[in-house]
Design an enzyme around this catalytic site. Structure first.
Site, mmCIF file in Angstrom:
data_model
loop_
_atom_site.group_PDB
_atom_site.id
_atom_site.type_symbol
_atom_site.label_atom_id
_atom_site.label_comp_id
_atom_site.label_asym_id
_atom_site.label_seq_id
_atom_site.Cartn_x
_atom_site.Cartn_y
_atom_site.Cartn_z
ATOM 1 C CG HIS A 66 55.381 123.559 67.598
ATOM 2 N ND1 HIS A 66 54.064 123.425 67.284
ATOM 3 C CD2 HIS A 66 56.054 122.703 66.771
ATOM 4 C CE1 HIS A 66 53.937 122.551 66.293
ATOM 5 N NE2 HIS A 66 55.118 122.101 65.972
ATOM 6 C CG ASP A 108 56.934 117.148 58.132
ATOM 7 O OD1 ASP A 108 56.418 117.413 57.035
ATOM 8 O OD2 ASP A 108 58.139 116.863 58.260
ATOM 9 C CG HIS A 166 57.714 121.510 60.617
ATOM 10 N ND1 HIS A 166 57.854 122.786 61.116
ATOM 11 C CD2 HIS A 166 57.678 120.703 61.709
ATOM 12 C CE1 HIS A 166 57.909 122.747 62.428
ATOM 13 N NE2 HIS A 166 57.797 121.488 62.816
ATOM 14 N NE ARG A 196 46.143 109.707 57.312
ATOM 15 C CZ ARG A 196 46.849 108.601 57.093
ATOM 16 N NH1 ARG A 196 48.118 108.541 57.451
ATOM 17 N NH2 ARG A 196 46.301 107.564 56.520
ATOM 18 N N GLY A 219 62.289 118.901 64.500
ATOM 19 C CA GLY A 219 60.999 118.729 63.829
ATOM 20 C C GLY A 219 61.000 119.160 62.362
ATOM 21 C CG ASP A 241 53.038 128.471 68.847
ATOM 22 O OD1 ASP A 241 51.932 128.978 69.127
ATOM 23 O OD2 ASP A 241 54.036 129.134 68.519
ATOM 24 C CG ASP A 293 57.330 116.879 63.859
ATOM 25 O OD1 ASP A 293 57.256 116.794 65.087
ATOM 26 O OD2 ASP A 293 57.466 117.963 63.265
HETATM 27 O O1 LIG Z 1 59.132 121.353 65.296
HETATM 28 C C1 LIG Z 1 58.886 120.547 66.151
HETATM 29 C C2 LIG Z 1 57.665 119.743 66.090
HETATM 30 O O2 LIG Z 1 56.883 119.959 64.948
HETATM 31 C C3 LIG Z 1 59.792 120.336 67.274
HETATM 32 O O3 LIG Z 1 61.110 120.179 66.857
HETATM 33 P P1 LIG Z 1 62.305 120.584 67.813
HETATM 34 O O4 LIG Z 1 62.094 119.886 69.096
HETATM 35 O O5 LIG Z 1 63.557 120.146 67.135
HETATM 36 O O6 LIG Z 1 62.225 122.089 67.946
#
Ligand SMILES: O=C(CO)COP(=O)(O)O
Length: 126
Positions: free
Chosen positions: A12, A95, A92, A101, A60, A85, A65
């Site tokens: 994140h 996701d 999301h 999971r 992501g 984080d 993801d």
């Molecule tokens: O959001 C993410 C994982 O949930 C990471 O995506 P990015 O690497 O594109 O920022």
């Protein structure tokens, strides 16, 4: 069962610097693997580690993801390193949970922080 040849790296936004540092630190160990990553994470890891060949999925929040989740379901992933984080709500989040999971379901080693990643990476060395 086919050999699991991929290591998936996801971080994140607030954890991306830590991921780049982790990858830089372990570039030699990562070099023998197919590295897959979500879009933005993959770009930063690639910049930090020119020796690695990083395959970037979508970002992501745009489905990255889920794309990595599909690789886990295909049993292609030897290790998922996902620096989550813990302090920021994510649009999301579903996701993120779905990915974790699948890693549990397919018995895939999963590091959700650097301390665990440091333990698991040498442990999966071929
Ligand atoms: O959001 C993410 C994982 O949930 C990471 O995506 P990015 O690497 O594109 O920022």
């Amino acid at each position: 069962m086919a050999e699991r040849r991929k290591i998936a790296l996801i971080a994140h936004d607030k954890m991306k610097e830590q991921m780049a540092d982790f990858a830089r630190h372990h570039q030699d160990a990562l070099e023998g693997w197919q590295i897959v990553a979500t879009g933005t994470t993959g770009g930063q890891v690639q910049d930090a580690c020119p020796k690695l060949n990083v395959t970037r999925m979508k970002s992501g929040p745009l489905g990255g993801d889920q794309q990595i989740g599909a690789m886990i379901a295909q049993e292609e992933v030897a290790l998922l390193v996902f620096f989550v984080d813990p302090l920021t709500p994510m649009p999301h989040d579903v996701d993120v949970k779905a990915l974790m999971r699948l890693a549990i379901l397919y018995d895939t080693p999963m590091a959700l922080n650097r301390a665990t990643a440091e333990v698991l990476l040498p442990a999966i060395a071929r």
